[in-house]
Design an enzyme around this catalytic site. Structure first.
Site, PDB file in Angstrom:
ATOM      1  N   ASN A  11       0.876  -1.169   0.000  1.00 30.93           N
ATOM      2  CA  ASN A  11       0.000   0.000   0.000  1.00 30.93           C
ATOM      3  C   ASN A  11       0.915   1.220   0.000  1.00 30.93           C
ATOM      4  O   ASN A  11       1.491   1.563   1.029  1.00 30.93           O
ATOM      5  CB  ASN A  11      -0.895  -0.033   1.256  1.00 30.93           C
ATOM      6  CG  ASN A  11      -1.750   1.215   1.383  1.00 30.93           C
ATOM      7  OD1 ASN A  11      -1.772   2.054   0.482  1.00 30.93           O
ATOM      8  ND2 ASN A  11      -2.439   1.334   2.507  1.00 30.93           N
ATOM      9  N   TRP A  12       1.030   1.820  -1.162  1.00 29.61           N
ATOM     10  CA  TRP A  12       1.971   2.940  -1.293  1.00 29.61           C
ATOM     11  C   TRP A  12       1.434   4.224  -0.652  1.00 29.61           C
ATOM     12  O   TRP A  12       2.159   5.211  -0.552  1.00 29.61           O
ATOM     13  CB  TRP A  12       2.318   3.182  -2.775  1.00 29.61           C
ATOM     14  CG  TRP A  12       3.099   2.073  -3.411  1.00 29.61           C
ATOM     15  CD1 TRP A  12       3.514   0.903  -2.831  1.00 29.61           C
ATOM     16  CD2 TRP A  12       3.578   2.028  -4.769  1.00 29.61           C
ATOM     17  NE1 TRP A  12       4.211   0.135  -3.734  1.00 29.61           N
ATOM     18  CE2 TRP A  12       4.269   0.805  -4.945  1.00 29.61           C
ATOM     19  CE3 TRP A  12       3.492   2.894  -5.862  1.00 29.61           C
ATOM     20  CZ2 TRP A  12       4.859   0.440  -6.155  1.00 29.61           C
ATOM     21  CZ3 TRP A  12       4.069   2.535  -7.074  1.00 29.61           C
ATOM     22  CH2 TRP A  12       4.751   1.319  -7.215  1.00 29.61           C
ATOM     23  N   LYS A  13       0.178   4.209  -0.270  1.00 28.58           N
ATOM     24  CA  LYS A  13      -0.456   5.387   0.361  1.00 28.58           C
ATOM     25  C   LYS A  13      -0.224   6.622  -0.510  1.00 28.58           C
ATOM     26  O   LYS A  13      -0.189   6.502  -1.737  1.00 28.58           O
ATOM     27  CB  LYS A  13       0.048   5.548   1.800  1.00 28.58           C
ATOM     28  CG  LYS A  13      -0.148   4.246   2.600  1.00 28.58           C
ATOM     29  CD  LYS A  13       0.067   4.399   4.080  1.00 28.58           C
ATOM     30  CE  LYS A  13      -0.158   3.042   4.766  1.00 28.58           C
ATOM     31  NZ  LYS A  13      -0.038   3.115   6.219  1.00 28.58           N
ATOM     32  N   HIS A  95      -9.511   1.213   4.940  1.00 27.62           N
ATOM     33  CA  HIS A  95      -8.238   1.387   5.656  1.00 27.62           C
ATOM     34  C   HIS A  95      -8.456   2.364   6.812  1.00 27.62           C
ATOM     35  O   HIS A  95      -9.230   3.311   6.691  1.00 27.62           O
ATOM     36  CB  HIS A  95      -7.172   1.919   4.694  1.00 27.62           C
ATOM     37  CG  HIS A  95      -5.802   1.849   5.275  1.00 27.62           C
ATOM     38  ND1 HIS A  95      -5.344   2.773   6.196  1.00 27.62           N
ATOM     39  CD2 HIS A  95      -4.796   0.958   5.105  1.00 27.62           C
ATOM     40  CE1 HIS A  95      -4.110   2.441   6.551  1.00 27.62           C
ATOM     41  NE2 HIS A  95      -3.763   1.353   5.909  1.00 27.62           N
ATOM     42  N   GLU A  97      -6.761   4.707   7.831  1.00 19.38           N
ATOM     43  CA  GLU A  97      -6.476   6.112   7.498  1.00 19.38           C
ATOM     44  C   GLU A  97      -7.661   6.756   6.783  1.00 19.38           C
ATOM     45  O   GLU A  97      -7.914   7.948   6.936  1.00 19.38           O
ATOM     46  CB  GLU A  97      -5.190   6.193   6.664  1.00 19.38           C
ATOM     47  CG  GLU A  97      -3.969   5.926   7.545  1.00 19.38           C
ATOM     48  CD  GLU A  97      -2.764   5.337   6.847  1.00 19.38           C
ATOM     49  OE1 GLU A  97      -2.733   5.323   5.596  1.00 19.38           O
ATOM     50  OE2 GLU A  97      -1.859   4.858   7.551  1.00 19.38           O
ATOM     51  N   GLU A 165      -5.239  -4.937  10.476  1.00 21.74           N
ATOM     52  CA  GLU A 165      -4.256  -3.891  10.718  1.00 21.74           C
ATOM     53  C   GLU A 165      -4.570  -3.178  12.032  1.00 21.74           C
ATOM     54  O   GLU A 165      -5.435  -2.292  12.059  1.00 21.74           O
ATOM     55  CB  GLU A 165      -4.283  -2.868   9.570  1.00 21.74           C
ATOM     56  CG  GLU A 165      -3.950  -3.446   8.217  1.00 21.74           C
ATOM     57  CD  GLU A 165      -3.346  -2.403   7.289  1.00 21.74           C
ATOM     58  OE1 GLU A 165      -2.352  -2.733   6.636  1.00 21.74           O
ATOM     59  OE2 GLU A 165      -3.850  -1.267   7.225  1.00 21.74           O
ATOM     60  N   GLY A 171       2.724   2.221  10.892  1.00 24.00           N
ATOM     61  CA  GLY A 171       3.727   3.279  10.794  1.00 24.00           C
ATOM     62  C   GLY A 171       4.418   3.605  12.109  1.00 24.00           C
ATOM     63  O   GLY A 171       5.105   4.625  12.210  1.00 24.00           O
ATOM     64  N   SER A 211       3.533  -2.132  10.359  1.00 25.05           N
ATOM     65  CA  SER A 211       4.974  -2.200  10.651  1.00 25.05           C
ATOM     66  C   SER A 211       5.600  -3.534  10.276  1.00 25.05           C
ATOM     67  O   SER A 211       6.533  -3.995  10.936  1.00 25.05           O
ATOM     68  CB  SER A 211       5.247  -1.867  12.128  1.00 25.05           C
ATOM     69  OG  SER A 211       4.864  -0.529  12.396  1.00 25.05           O
ATOM     70  N   GLY A 232       2.947  -1.045   4.270  1.00 30.34           N
ATOM     71  CA  GLY A 232       3.004   0.373   3.952  1.00 30.34           C
ATOM     72  C   GLY A 232       4.421   0.812   3.677  1.00 30.34           C
ATOM     73  O   GLY A 232       4.951   0.638   2.578  1.00 30.34           O
ATOM     74  N   GLY A 233       5.076   1.365   4.690  1.00 26.86           N
ATOM     75  CA  GLY A 233       6.403   1.958   4.518  1.00 26.86           C
ATOM     76  C   GLY A 233       7.405   1.075   3.793  1.00 26.86           C
ATOM     77  O   GLY A 233       8.094   1.534   2.865  1.00 26.86           O
TER      78      GLY A 233
HETATM   79  P1  13P Z   1       3.125   0.380   7.666  1.00 25.56           P
HETATM   80  O1  13P Z   1       3.639  -0.890   7.058  1.00 25.56           O
HETATM   81  O2  13P Z   1       3.827   1.608   7.211  1.00 25.56           O
HETATM   82  O3  13P Z   1       3.001   0.268   9.151  1.00 25.56           O
HETATM   83  O4  13P Z   1       1.614   0.544   7.117  1.00 25.56           O
HETATM   84  C1  13P Z   1       0.750  -0.523   7.184  1.00 25.56           C
HETATM   85  C2  13P Z   1      -0.473  -0.178   6.437  1.00 25.56           C
HETATM   86  O5  13P Z   1      -1.226   0.687   6.834  1.00 25.56           O
HETATM   87  C3  13P Z   1      -0.738  -0.899   5.182  1.00 25.56           C
HETATM   88  O6  13P Z   1      -2.015  -0.650   4.717  1.00 25.56           O
END
Ligand code: 13P
Length: 249
Positions: A11-13, A95, A97, A165, A171, A211, A232-233
């Site tokens: 997930n590149w956000k 998600h 977010e 999640e 994050g 994470s 994510g990251g």
């Molecule tokens: P991180 O891997 O940056 O914690 O993010 C997880 C995430 O929200 C994937 O959708």
């Protein structure tokens, strides 16, 4: 028992511009391997160039959201059919977010999931507790409520993936214990089986997200009932993303 092929999803956000994103997609495509499915979900505007970069690679393409209607007067929104038309096979929905930034609730997530299915997309529906809910011992209750509210009747193990999640793990570098992850995944699978049938429970891919990185991926992915990761990251660095994929048991 169904053999569930692991899915490693990035997930590149809201990260990346065209040139770097195309490079990232090409690097992921070059590292694709047998035995696991790879998926990348770039920001909407980058879907066309990333689709081109991934062409023929076997790496799947997904979006990070869609509207619940099939079209019409919804300024700034994107319909599921447009995503499918642009080359997406998946869409992340609900998600945390989006739930936090845009006030998305379970009803809306359910409507979006139905729209994704109608367009032939696999919906990756995210659920997870806040730290406050975990500390209050409400994790399983919260997950049950989110699953109950966010999934439409037509869910199957083919058209839906669940991503667990924990909000507090996203994050932050923090992850739940392996036992806690196992407990929540087993709970989710039980709820899916109870509502959608044993076949759906058995076949549904349930991802862990929050994470996940090369150093902890092997342990998380080895947990019984964890069928991959939503990353994510670490998905923004091809080497890390591929190292996670290579950690699949
Ligand atoms: P991180 O891997 O940056 O914690 O993010 C997880 C995430 O929200 C994937 O959708």
């Amino acid at each position: 028992m169904t053999r569930r092929i692991p899915l490693i999803a990035g997930n590149w956000k809201m990260n990346g511009l065209k040139a770097d994103s195309v490079d990232l997609a090409r690097a992921v495509a070059a590292g694709a391997a047998e035995g696991r499915d790879l998926l990348v979900c770039p920001p909407a505007v980058l879907i066309p160039p990333v689709a081109e970069a991934l062409d023929g690679s076997g790496v799947a393409l997904g979006a990070q959201d869609c509207h619940f209607e099939s079209g019409g007067a919804h300024t700034g929104d994107i319909a599921a059919a447009m995503l499918a038309d642009a080359g997406c096979s998946h869409v992340i929905l609900g998600h945390s977010e989006r739930r936090a930034d845009h006030g998305e609730g379970d009803d809306l997530v359910r409507a979006k999931t139905g729209a994704a299915h109608a367009a032939g997309l696999v919906a990756i529906v995210c659920v997870g507790e806040t730290l406050q809910e975990r500390d209050a011992g409400q994790t399983l209750e919260r997950i049950s409520a989110q699953l109950g509210g966010s999934l439409p009747e037509a869910v199957t193990s083919g058209n839906t993936v669940i991503a667990y999640e924990p909000v507090w793990a996203i994050g932050t570098g923090r992850t739940p214990t392996l036992e806690d992850v196992a407990e929540v995944h087993a709970h989710i699978r039980g709820r899916i089986a109870a509502k959608f049938g044993a076949g759906a429970g058995d076949g549904m891919r349930i991802l862990y997200g929050g994470s996940m990185k090369p150093s902890n991926a092997a342990a998380l992915l080895a947990i019984d009932g964890v069928d991959g990761g939503l990353i994510g990251g670490a998905s923004l660095v091809a080497e890390d993303f591929l190292a996670i994929a290579a950690s699949c048991p």
